[in-house]
Design a protein around this motif. Sequence first.
Motif, PDB file in Angstrom:
ATOM      1  N   ARG A  11     -89.719 -59.577 -43.073  1.00  0.00           N
ATOM      2  CA  ARG A  11     -89.873 -58.347 -43.869  1.00  0.00           C
ATOM      3  C   ARG A  11     -90.279 -58.621 -45.312  1.00  0.00           C
ATOM      4  N   ILE A  12     -90.199 -59.883 -45.741  1.00  0.00           N
ATOM      5  CA  ILE A  12     -90.590 -60.225 -47.109  1.00  0.00           C
ATOM      6  C   ILE A  12     -92.076 -60.538 -47.121  1.00  0.00           C
ATOM      7  N   ASP A  13     -92.817 -59.822 -47.945  1.00  0.00           N
ATOM      8  CA  ASP A  13     -94.265 -59.975 -48.036  1.00  0.00           C
ATOM      9  C   ASP A  13     -94.600 -60.859 -49.234  1.00  0.00           C
ATOM     10  N   ASP A  49     -91.186 -50.711 -51.940  1.00  0.00           N
ATOM     11  CA  ASP A  49     -90.936 -51.205 -50.575  1.00  0.00           C
ATOM     12  C   ASP A  49     -90.063 -52.469 -50.607  1.00  0.00           C
ATOM     13  N   LEU A  50     -90.302 -53.322 -51.606  1.00  0.00           N
ATOM     14  CA  LEU A  50     -89.513 -54.550 -51.723  1.00  0.00           C
ATOM     15  C   LEU A  50     -88.054 -54.213 -52.025  1.00  0.00           C
ATOM     16  N   GLU A  51     -87.842 -53.245 -52.907  1.00  0.00           N
ATOM     17  CA  GLU A  51     -86.470 -52.829 -53.223  1.00  0.00           C
ATOM     18  C   GLU A  51     -85.797 -52.213 -52.008  1.00  0.00           C
ATOM     19  N   ALA A  52     -86.560 -51.451 -51.224  1.00  0.00           N
ATOM     20  CA  ALA A  52     -85.996 -50.851 -50.013  1.00  0.00           C
ATOM     21  C   ALA A  52     -85.628 -51.934 -48.996  1.00  0.00           C
ATOM     22  N   THR A  53     -86.470 -52.946 -48.890  1.00  0.00           N
ATOM     23  CA  THR A  53     -86.198 -54.045 -47.952  1.00  0.00           C
ATOM     24  C   THR A  53     -84.935 -54.793 -48.342  1.00  0.00           C
ATOM     25  N   LEU A  54     -84.779 -55.042 -49.656  1.00  0.00           N
ATOM     26  CA  LEU A  54     -83.628 -55.804 -50.136  1.00  0.00           C
ATOM     27  C   LEU A  54     -82.390 -54.937 -50.322  1.00  0.00           C
ATOM     28  N   GLY A  55     -82.592 -53.613 -50.367  1.00  0.00           N
ATOM     29  CA  GLY A  55     -81.461 -52.705 -50.485  1.00  0.00           C
ATOM     30  C   GLY A  55     -80.825 -52.658 -51.852  1.00  0.00           C
TER      31      GLY A  55
END
Length: 314
Positions: A11-13, A49-55
Amino acid sequence: MISSERSFARRIDLTSLQLFVAVCELGSIGRAAEREFIAASAISKRLSDLEATLGTPLLYRHARGVDLTPAGESLLHHARSVLYSLEKMQGELSEYADGVRGHVRVHANISAIVQFLPEDLGAFTRAHDGIKIDLEEHLSSEVVRAVHEGAADLGICHLPEGTSELQSLLYRRDALVLVVPADHPLAARHSIDFVDSLDADHVGLHTNSSIYVAMHQAALAADRTIKLRIHVTGLDAMCRMIDNGLGLGVMPLRAFELMQGGIGRGLASVALDDPWAAREIRLVARDFSTLPVAARMLVKHLHASAPASEQLAA
């Protein structure tokens, strides 16, 4: 790698990480967009999106730009490490395309570099011209850390206590001596205990160097202090300072002998009777058996370069 870790990695781009680092370095999404030739809205979307992935929030957004949250500070550290590793990987793999058949990253302390490695590495590269060696000088403690963290394939240093999780092999032995001006009263001595030199000023290496640590511990054990007049970063600089009357110094005997024809010609060495003056320089790796072929070849060459009696004692 467990399932949750695999899912996180997927999930990390990497592009998002690159853009995140750019925003952090420039302090602004707009400036990062100009440098990276991408729309600011596209960067904002990737960061969200990165913040959403990392929560967790990574940036404090305000009119003047952005600031990092504590989570953002942590991610910036790791993102830089990941991107640096990718750049190293690209550089090393590109060399295989150019005909380089191996690449070994070596970190070594100054004692090994000055005394032994020029001849030993020279002989190795002449025999294996397709293997590239990247050599960096570091303090022994930093060499061990680099090997432990995977930043170096092989370390060459005086192994500090408490590093049993790493494997090691004997490379060479060296002896520390007290270096003094040739006309100094101590120059007439055949040998000396280090504490007997503490009435004089000293020129010392970095406070975290293995030599200085040993000196400091010896002085502490005798309830004395070292009158340190100056710190230097190299043995050649130490010789020049001693030659100009700024104090006495402790360095490896062979390193001093190599300098006697030049900057050390007006100096003399006195053997140290202290047990800590007899040292081992060791080859260090996380696991010698899992090193790349080129690195294992170098280990075999360096270990074999020690006198036979020293190999048997490894």
